[in-house]
Design a protein around this motif. Structure first.
Motif, mmCIF file in Angstrom:
data_model
loop_
_atom_site.group_PDB
_atom_site.id
_atom_site.type_symbol
_atom_site.label_atom_id
_atom_site.label_comp_id
_atom_site.label_asym_id
_atom_site.label_seq_id
_atom_site.Cartn_x
_atom_site.Cartn_y
_atom_site.Cartn_z
ATOM 1 N N TRP A 69 4.543 -4.404 -9.267
ATOM 2 C CA TRP A 69 3.795 -3.850 -8.137
ATOM 3 C C TRP A 69 4.197 -2.422 -7.802
ATOM 4 N N ARG A 70 5.356 -1.966 -8.262
ATOM 5 C CA ARG A 70 5.717 -0.553 -8.058
ATOM 6 C C ARG A 70 4.728 0.339 -8.807
ATOM 7 N N TYR A 352 5.681 -1.631 -1.817
ATOM 8 C CA TYR A 352 6.066 -1.484 -3.215
ATOM 9 C C TYR A 352 6.032 -0.030 -3.665
#
Length: 361
Positions: A69-70, A352
């Motif tokens: 999700w980053r 995130y």
């Protein structure tokens, strides 16, 4: 065997490889200077895997297909696709461009950079344009060494036109291939019609034109297949057009294709690069030189010289302000607030998002 890791500086072109060195009982690998060829890996205490496609690592059974999700948040919130070493899959990374690595049998990992722009000589060359032309011609000449007919993607722009003209010159100098052996693959959207440039190029090179005919429905139908091949999101639908062009080349019996992807960046085919140049002149205090360049540009391409000069000055001011820590923190706070207000996504997606130091565009 002869040079060991020093071989990387001697290689010319694009590559991604992994070699098991039996003498030293270690794995040695590398990715080319600009990362044209892909090379992915995943590591765990028990297993290290390498592959040229993410789907190979996912299918191995040693990796859980969880979303990173980053990386995904950068794409969803800002449309960014360059996440350096990370991919859209947690635990799967890519070898950085211009890097080499060694892995011992006990899993010890050593990675280094063998090339970067920062390592190039600062004094440059005496005649950059002539030096570039020599390198460009040599690059095309090397890639024309083929036992089968060669194809070129032709759009009418600077990059592909330069490539096919160079390919034709080397074809004629070698005297081995017939003129019609050079095939040009083209897709021309009506709103970006460059057919007159393509016609002139074909007249000069005697290449055979293979034109792609497609439609929005055909592009949409191929999108799922393209995403499967790509493994990750693509920047625009032009990636689907590229896929269809390569399919056309394959159906025409062509296995070697020279493509201009990325060449616009080196030939200066985008107008934004002129503004970058003007900004750099202003940063050096060379206002007169900047104005002279802006005037020459607008005389050739149209537009208002004063407006373009003011745009360059505004951008230069933004860069200078960004050097101030307080302004940089304020800009980051404002950017985060804007991202949280995006109505398309839930607010927790921003958690995130790594608070990176991103300079003004």
């Amino acid at each position: 065997r002869e040079w060991g890791r020093e071989c990387l500086s001697k290689l010319n072109g694009m590559w991604a490889f992994v070699i098991y060195d039996r003498r030293h009982r270690q794995i040695f690998g590398s990715r080319d200077r600009f990362g044209v060829k892909p090379l992915y890996y995943s590591r765990s205490p028990e297993v290290i895997q390498f592959a040229s496609e993410i789907k190979a690592l996912r299918a191995s059974g040693y990796h859980r297909p969880e979303i990173n999700w980053r990386t995904a948040s950068k794409f969803l919130l800002e449309g960014r696709l360059d996440s350096q070493g990370e991919t859209f899959y947690e635990g799967i990374e890519q070898i950085p461009p211009g890097s080499g690595f060694e892995v011992e049998l006990d899993g010890t990992w050593h990675e280094w950079s063998f090339w970067s722009l920062d390592t190039l000589p600062k004094n440059g060359v005496s005649n950059p344009a002539e030096n570039f032309a020599d390198l460009f011609e040599d690059s095309v000449r090397i890639r024309m060494r083929s036992d089968v007919p060669v194809g070129v993607c032709l759009s009418g722009g600077l990059d592909s036109t330069a490539i096919i003209c160079a390919a034709a010159r080397h074809r004629d100098e070698s005297g081995g291939a017939q003129p019609e052996s050079l095939q040009a693959f083209c897709y021309m959207a009506k709103e970006f019609d460059e057919s007159k440039y393509i016609a002139d190029t074909l007249t000069q090179t005697h290449a055979q034109l293979r034109q792609l005919e497609t439609s929005p429905a055909e592009l949409w139908n191929d999108l799922h297949k393209v995403l499967w091949f790509q493994d990750e999101p693509v920047h625009t639908m032009t990636a689907v057009v590229g896929y269809q062009l390569m399919r056309l080349a394959s159906s025409s019996g062509i296995r070697v294709v020279l493509n201009g992807q990325g060449a616009d960046e080196t030939i200066g085919g985008y107008s934004s690069y002129f503004q970058d140049y003007w900004v750099s002149l202003l940063q050096q205090g060379r206002v007169g030189a900047a104005w002279q360049s802006v005037t020459a540009y607008t005389n050739a391409h149209g537009g208002n010289a004063r407006v373009r000069m003011m745009e360059a000055a505004s951008r230069c001011l933004s860069w200078e302000l960004y050097r101030i820590g307080a302004y940089r923190r304020w800009a980051q706070t404002r950017r985060q607030a804007r991202l949280r207000q995006n109505p398309w996504f839930s607010s927790d997606l921003t958690q995130y998002f790594i608070n990176e130091d991103v300079p003004p565009s």
